[in-house]
Write a protein that holds these residues in place. Structure first.
Motif, short mmCIF file in Angstrom:
data_model
loop_
_atom_site.label_atom_id
_atom_site.label_comp_id
_atom_site.label_asym_id
_atom_site.label_seq_id
_atom_site.Cartn_x
_atom_site.Cartn_y
_atom_site.Cartn_z
N LEU A 72 0.87 -1.18 0.00
CA LEU A 72 0.00 0.00 0.00
C LEU A 72 0.90 1.22 0.00
O LEU A 72 2.10 1.12 0.25
CB LEU A 72 -0.90 0.01 1.24
CG LEU A 72 -1.83 -1.18 1.47
CD1 LEU A 72 -2.47 -1.09 2.86
CD2 LEU A 72 -2.90 -1.25 0.38
N ASP A 76 -0.22 5.70 3.69
CA ASP A 76 -1.41 5.01 4.19
C ASP A 76 -1.04 3.99 5.26
O ASP A 76 -1.75 3.85 6.26
CB ASP A 76 -2.15 4.32 3.04
CG ASP A 76 -2.80 5.32 2.09
OD1 ASP A 76 -3.17 6.41 2.56
OD2 ASP A 76 -2.93 5.01 0.90
N ILE A 199 -7.85 4.11 1.28
CA ILE A 199 -7.05 3.01 0.72
C ILE A 199 -7.85 2.28 -0.36
O ILE A 199 -7.32 1.94 -1.43
CB ILE A 199 -6.62 2.04 1.84
CG1 ILE A 199 -5.56 2.71 2.75
CG2 ILE A 199 -6.06 0.74 1.25
CD1 ILE A 199 -5.24 1.91 3.99
#
Length: 204
Positions: A72, A76, A199
């Motif tokens: 990711l 985040d 996300i």
């Protein structure tokens, strides 16, 4: 040999452990307010869980610093780990305030707000468990937002009642502190939901 391509499940497994620890802390606080005795010992146990959570958070940050490619976006991962840590810190601080402020017994509204935070933590666990697949996460984030709104409603009502002039000044100060921290913790849970939603949007 430097690992450039991480095992993605390492981050996700750490998040699962962190979320489970947050939920454990919330459950301990809920147990504390519903079975309000030996609160010093219960606060001590919660403090130990908070330390465990700190260790997981540090592990996530250390892995983030030494990993070149992450599953990711880096910001985040940092934001989610930091906010999960904030919730556990807040829950531990609330338990500690019951001891330090010598709260005689929790109010019904206090218990209700703790229950809301506990439920929100349960939804966070469910969302984090599915974070790798990014499926059906909005169901859990919507519920966390609903719970935060419920906590806000209780907080507004109880603060209005607290300042109606019918309470001892010291009690007002004590409970203003407790309710303020409970509301802030519910807000932090909502922040986690917002991070997860971001996300999902970035990776859909």
């Amino acid at each position: 040999m430097l690992r450039l391509f991480p095992r993605e499940e390492d981050f996700f497994e750490l998040f699962k452990r962190q979320a489970a620890t947050v939920h454990q802390g919330c459950e301990l606080l809920a147990y504390m307010v519903r079975d309000y005795k030996d609160i010093e010992q219960k606060a001590k146990v919660l403090r130990e869980v908070e330390h465990q959570g700190d260790q997981i958070t540090h592990e996530i940050f250390e892995r983030l610093n030494r990993t070149f490619i992450t599953p990711l976006e880096r910001e985040d991962i940092h934001a989610l780990a930091g906010r999960l840590d904030d919730v556990l810190d807040s829950v531990e601080a609330i338990a500690n305030r019951f001891v330090l402020l010598r709260i005689a017994r929790p109010t019904a509204q206090c218990i209700a707000m703790v229950d809301i935070i506990d439920k929100a933590a349960d939804e966070i666990v469910k969302a984090v468990d599915r974070l790798k697949d990014l499926k059906t996460l909005m169901t859990f984030t919507i519920e966390i937002n609903r719970l935060e709104n419920e906590a806000d409603t209780i907080s507004r009502e109880v603060l209005a009642e607290l300042f109606n002039g019918g309470h001892d000044v010291m009690d007002v100060l004590r409970w203003k502190e407790i309710y303020g921290r409970l509301e802030a913790t519910a807000d932090q849970c909502e922040d986690i939901a917002n991070i997860i939603e971001s996300i999902v949007l970035k990776n859909s």
